[in-house]
Design a protein around this motif. Structure first.
Motif, PDB file in Angstrom:
ATOM      1  N   SER A 139       0.845  -1.192   0.000  1.00 12.99           N
ATOM      2  CA  SER A 139       0.000   0.000   0.000  1.00 12.99           C
ATOM      3  C   SER A 139       0.883   1.246   0.000  1.00 12.99           C
ATOM      4  N   ASP A 140       0.323   2.348  -0.489  1.00 12.58           N
ATOM      5  CA  ASP A 140       1.074   3.596  -0.561  1.00 12.58           C
ATOM      6  C   ASP A 140       1.554   4.065   0.809  1.00 12.58           C
ATOM      7  N   TRP A 176       8.256   8.412   0.026  1.00 15.83           N
ATOM      8  CA  TRP A 176       7.835   9.678  -0.556  1.00 15.83           C
ATOM      9  C   TRP A 176       8.966  10.684  -0.406  1.00 15.83           C
ATOM     10  N   TYR A 177       9.004  11.654  -1.312  1.00 17.62           N
ATOM     11  CA  TYR A 177       9.963  12.749  -1.224  1.00 17.62           C
ATOM     12  C   TYR A 177       9.206  13.977  -0.754  1.00 17.62           C
ATOM     13  N   ASN A 178       9.670  14.577   0.332  1.00 17.87           N
ATOM     14  CA  ASN A 178       9.033  15.780   0.860  1.00 17.87           C
ATOM     15  C   ASN A 178       9.590  16.981   0.110  1.00 17.87           C
ATOM     16  N   PRO A 190       1.741  16.294   4.776  1.00 22.00           N
ATOM     17  CA  PRO A 190       0.537  16.535   3.975  1.00 22.00           C
ATOM     18  C   PRO A 190       0.789  16.202   2.500  1.00 22.00           C
ATOM     19  N   ALA A 191      -0.241  15.765   1.813  1.00 20.80           N
ATOM     20  CA  ALA A 191      -0.125  15.358   0.413  1.00 20.80           C
ATOM     21  C   ALA A 191       0.474  16.455  -0.462  1.00 20.80           C
ATOM     22  N   ASP A 195       2.821  18.357   0.063  1.00 16.92           N
ATOM     23  CA  ASP A 195       4.273  18.406   0.212  1.00 16.92           C
ATOM     24  C   ASP A 195       4.979  17.144  -0.278  1.00 16.92           C
ATOM     25  N   ARG A 196       4.227  16.139  -0.735  1.00 15.54           N
ATOM     26  CA  ARG A 196       4.830  14.848  -1.079  1.00 15.54           C
ATOM     27  C   ARG A 196       4.857  14.594  -2.575  1.00 15.54           C
ATOM     28  N   ALA A 197       5.955  13.960  -3.033  1.00 10.25           N
ATOM     29  CA  ALA A 197       6.043  13.427  -4.389  1.00 10.25           C
ATOM     30  C   ALA A 197       6.258  11.932  -4.250  1.00 10.25           C
ATOM     31  N   GLY A 198       5.545  11.162  -5.029  1.00  6.46           N
ATOM     32  CA  GLY A 198       5.691   9.722  -4.950  1.00  6.46           C
ATOM     33  C   GLY A 198       4.366   9.065  -5.245  1.00  6.46           C
ATOM     34  N   PRO A 199       4.255   7.830  -4.961  1.00  2.28           N
ATOM     35  CA  PRO A 199       5.118   7.001  -4.115  1.00  2.28           C
ATOM     36  C   PRO A 199       6.245   6.348  -4.903  1.00  2.28           C
TER      37      PRO A 199
END
Length: 71
Positions: A3-4, A9-11, A24-25, A27-31
């Motif tokens: 699961s994700d 993730w990269y902040n 928070p979403a 601020d995130r890149a990924g998964p």
């Protein structure tokens, strides 16, 4: 299948790799499957952005080479 919430993730704000939904979403890149892949996120995002811009430029130019011919 993982699961994700268990992936990496990269902040974008801190430049740190995180596991799961720590930030928070917005601020995130990924998964990403591994921390190493997540650490390369800035390069991956830059390359994808460049490719998308080139594709958009080709789409915008489509048909312009023949515009006005035959008149």
């Amino acid at each position: 299948m993982t699961s994700d919430s268990e992936k990496y993730w990269y902040n974008l704000s801190t430049g740190q790799v995180e596991k799961g939904f720590e930030s928070p979403a917005i601020d995130r890149a990924g998964p990403f499957d591994t921390a190493e892949e997540a650490a390369k996120a800035p390069e991956v995002l830059k390359e994808r952005s460049r490719a998308w811009a080139e594709e958009d430029a080709r789409d915008d130019a489509w048909g312009s080479e023949t515009a006005g011919e035959g008149q």
